[in-house]
Design an enzyme around this catalytic site. Structure first.
Site, PDB file in Angstrom:
ATOM      1  N   CYS A 261       0.888  -1.176   0.000  1.00 21.61           N
ATOM      2  CA  CYS A 261       0.000   0.000   0.000  1.00 21.61           C
ATOM      3  C   CYS A 261       0.913   1.210   0.000  1.00 21.61           C
ATOM      4  CB  CYS A 261      -0.894  -0.026   1.236  1.00 21.61           C
ATOM      5  SG  CYS A 261      -1.968  -1.452   1.242  1.00 21.61           S
TER       6      CYS A 261
ATOM      7  N   GLY B 162       3.971   7.235  -1.257  1.00 22.67           N
ATOM      8  CA  GLY B 162       5.356   6.831  -1.477  1.00 22.67           C
ATOM      9  C   GLY B 162       6.364   7.184  -0.397  1.00 22.67           C
TER      10      GLY B 162
ATOM     11  N   ASP C 274      -0.797   0.210  -5.312  1.00 23.46           N
ATOM     12  CA  ASP C 274      -1.825   1.041  -4.672  1.00 23.46           C
ATOM     13  C   ASP C 274      -3.020   1.134  -5.627  1.00 23.46           C
ATOM     14  OD1 ASP C 274      -1.491   3.114  -2.036  1.00 23.46           O
ATOM     15  OD2 ASP C 274      -3.228   3.467  -3.317  1.00 23.46           O
TER      16      ASP C 274
ATOM     17  N   CYS D 268      -1.429   3.682  11.088  1.00 22.75           N
ATOM     18  CA  CYS D 268      -1.442   4.883  11.926  1.00 22.75           C
ATOM     19  C   CYS D 268      -2.780   4.967  12.655  1.00 22.75           C
ATOM     20  CB  CYS D 268      -1.129   6.143  11.129  1.00 22.75           C
ATOM     21  SG  CYS D 268      -2.224   6.424   9.733  1.00 22.75           S
TER      22      CYS D 268
HETATM   23  C1  LIG Z   1      -1.492   4.400   4.928  1.00 23.25           C
HETATM   24  S1  LIG Z   1      -1.678   4.714   3.251  1.00 23.25           S
HETATM   25  C2  LIG Z   1      -0.096   4.339   2.593  1.00 23.25           C
HETATM   26  C3  LIG Z   1       0.931   5.413   2.827  1.00 23.25           C
HETATM   27  C4  LIG Z   1       2.257   5.089   2.174  1.00 23.25           C
HETATM   28  N1  LIG Z   1       2.758   3.789   2.552  1.00 23.25           N
HETATM   29  C5  LIG Z   1       3.318   6.131   2.525  1.00 23.25           C
HETATM   30  O1  LIG Z   1       4.158   5.885   3.390  1.00 23.25           O
HETATM   31  O2  LIG Z   1       3.302   7.197   1.893  1.00 23.25           O
HETATM   32  C6  LIG Z   1      -2.611   3.353   2.703  1.00 23.25           C
HETATM   33  C7  LIG Z   1      -2.759   3.241   1.209  1.00 23.25           C
HETATM   34  O3  LIG Z   1      -3.442   2.019   0.921  1.00 23.25           O
HETATM   35  C8  LIG Z   1      -4.107   2.182  -0.310  1.00 23.25           C
HETATM   36  N2  LIG Z   1      -5.049   1.051  -0.456  1.00 23.25           N
HETATM   37  C9  LIG Z   1      -6.278   0.885   0.063  1.00 23.25           C
HETATM   38  N3  LIG Z   1      -6.781  -0.304  -0.283  1.00 23.25           N
HETATM   39  C10 LIG Z   1      -5.856  -0.926  -1.043  1.00 23.25           C
HETATM   40  C11 LIG Z   1      -5.781  -2.177  -1.711  1.00 23.25           C
HETATM   41  N4  LIG Z   1      -6.781  -3.050  -1.640  1.00 23.25           N
HETATM   42  N5  LIG Z   1      -4.671  -2.462  -2.416  1.00 23.25           N
HETATM   43  C12 LIG Z   1      -3.652  -1.568  -2.495  1.00 23.25           C
HETATM   44  N6  LIG Z   1      -3.662  -0.385  -1.890  1.00 23.25           N
HETATM   45  C13 LIG Z   1      -4.741  -0.062  -1.167  1.00 23.25           C
HETATM   46  C14 LIG Z   1      -4.687   3.571  -0.194  1.00 23.25           C
HETATM   47  O4  LIG Z   1      -4.969   4.104  -1.467  1.00 23.25           O
HETATM   48  C15 LIG Z   1      -3.573   4.327   0.518  1.00 23.25           C
HETATM   49  O5  LIG Z   1      -2.760   4.986  -0.410  1.00 23.25           O
END
Ligand SMILES: C[S@@+](CC[C@H](N)C(=O)[O-])C[C@H]1O[C@@H](n2cnc3c(N)ncnc32)[C@H](O)[C@@H]1O
Length: 445
Positions: free
Chosen positions: A262, A266, A286, A385
């Site tokens: 996820c 980035g 993502d 988080c």
């Molecule tokens: C906590 S954020 C990630 C932040 C990122 N790791 C960073 O450090 O910048 C969670 C992410 O999971 C993505 N997401 C949600 N459901 C998902 C799925 N089924 N597969 C892949 N990504 C997913 C969301 O779009 C979001 O960008």
């Protein structure tokens, strides 16, 4: 000092109404401020501050609307709802800034405005409700309501955190209402920590070097990132200390195969690329197009060369990459994000208790995918988080109970122990960073 005017009620009513439809809400605010010719002026700054106060207080303001008009604000005419929210903010919460106002005039100006933009009946209704707002006294009924009004958090959230943390919960609520310091991480592919510290000091900032992640620097805001040459060149990025610790705990090495399930926008992907000294590969998944766009820009700006992006549901990652291919997997799972409430005042009224179970199921499925991707002895970091146990320890325990090909790797020496032994938690009130949970797991066969 600027004195609030009747027109400011109208401007903010229009901002709130537009923000119902236009996201992010800053765009709505900008459009309306432009229309009223106040963009970039001192009135812009004052009304922006009031706007964010309304957003932070929204649940309490809506409770007052329910008290005053007897129905949930969501079933009111949207223009009326916006006007009532603004009026409550100004007359119940900002009394000292509005006591000079001629209330009869405010009532008339806003009612006329509403009659014009929607229906005369709506203007009349506002006119009749105005007095009840102007004389409203906010008095909590019980302890939970006292905390709700004082810390501007939903009652269900207060109850749940009190169950989890006991007396300490109030310290957490206080931390959610403090102005957080700005936290950045130096990109060591392009700069040294000293170079960035010197740059910030020249800009008059008092810089604190994090004792948890030595490439993280903290300083008081505000800070105009777009004006910083070093930021534009990718020599540092915005990242919370707790967030930066995730990549350090997973510890990806040069030439490894890493999957970031996820990944967008980035923050952790580029940190991992940095720890890998731009050697090896990171498969980054993502589903969110906009966030992936921001990620592409970040990758470019930071000089990262080893990321392959997949715009798809990460639960299908095994179909694309195959099983047992990864040395390391980062799972920074989608979550309620309540650990970041101090940075995101609008979020507190958007988190829904009934969503927690659904999101925990997604987290569980993603964690299983992550483990399937690992080679024997490969490691996955599960982190969120969120502060809810359901999204953290419960997800990890469920997987550990069901699978015999994975075990917990002890994490210690950072922040506090989680509610599951050898996992870690960062708490805003204890560690001066966002709330975070970390569990490191290793594939055994
Ligand atoms: C906590 S954020 C990630 C932040 C990122 N790791 C960073 O450090 O910048 C969670 C992410 O999971 C993505 N997401 C949600 N459901 C998902 C799925 N089924 N597969 C892949 N990504 C997913 C969301 O779009 C979001 O960008």
């Amino acid at each position: 000092m600027y004195r609030i005017k009747e027109r400011d009620f109208v401007i903010l009513t229009e901002v709130l109404r537009k923000a119902d439809e236009i996201k992010p809400s800053q765009y709505a605010k900008r459009m309306v401020f432009e229309k009223y010719n106040i963009l970039g002026t001192h009135i812009d700054r004052i009304l922006t501050a009031v706007y964010y106060k309304i957003m932070k207080r929204l649940g309490v303001i809506d409770k007052i609307i329910r008290d005053v008009v007897g129905v949930h604000p969501n079933i009111l005419d949207p223009w009326l709802r916006s006007a009532l929210r603004v009026t409550i903010e100004f007359l119940v919460f900002e009394k000292k800034y509005t006591k000079h106002l001629d209330k009869e005039r405010v009532k008339k100006v806003v009612a006329d405005f509403l009659s014009n933009v929607t229906h005369p009946y709506v203007g009349m209704y506002y006119f009749e409700t105005f007095e009840r707002i102007a004389s409203y006294k906010l008095e909590p009924k019980d302890e939970i309501e006292r905390l709700e009004f004082e810390y501007l958090l939903p009652a269900w959230y207060i109850r749940k955190m009190k169950e989890l943390l006991g007396e300490e919960a109030e310290e957490l609520f206080k931390a959610f209402n403090r102005e957080p310091m700005i936290s950045i991480r130096v990109n060591t592919l392009k700069a040294t920590v000293k170079e960035v510290i010197d740059h910030l000091r020249r800009q008059g900032k008092e810089v604190i070097v994090s004792s948890v992640v030595p490439t993280v620097l903290k300083f008081e805001g505000p800070y105009d990132f777009d004006k910083s040459k070093l930021y534009r060149k990718g020599k540092f990025v915005v990242q919370e200390e707790a967030s930066a610790l995730a990549s350090i705990l997973l510890d990806p090495k040069p030439n490894e195969t890493v999957v970031d399930l996820c990944a967008a926008p980035g923050g952790k992907t580029i940190h991992m690329a940095e720890l890998m000294r731009n050697r090896g590969v990171i498969h980054a998944f993502d589903v969110d197009e906009l966030r992936l766009k921001r990620m592409e820009e970040l990758i470019k700006r930071c000089g990262v060369k080893i990321v392959k992006i997949y715009k798809m549901d990460a639960r299908k990652a095994v179909d694309v990459l195959g099983e047992s291919i990864a040395d390391k997997v980062m799972l920074d799972a989608p979550c309620t994000s309540d650990g970041t409430l101090m940075k995101n005042p609008e979020l507190r009224w958007r988190i829904r208790e009934e969503k927690i179970e659904e999101i925990a199921q997604l987290q569980y499925e993603l964690l299983n995918t992550g483990i399937d991707l690992l080679k024997p002895k490969g490691r996955i970091l599960y982190c969120t988080c969120s502060i809810f146990r359901e999204e953290n320890e419960d997800v990890v325990e469920r997987v550990l109970k069901e699978r015999d090909d994975v075990k917990l790797v002890p994490l210690e020496g950072y922040y506090s122990e989680g509610f599951l032994k050898v996992t870690i938690r960062a708490f805003p009130h204890k560690h001066n960073t966002i709330g975070f949970f970390y569990a490191l797991l290793e594939k055994t066969e």
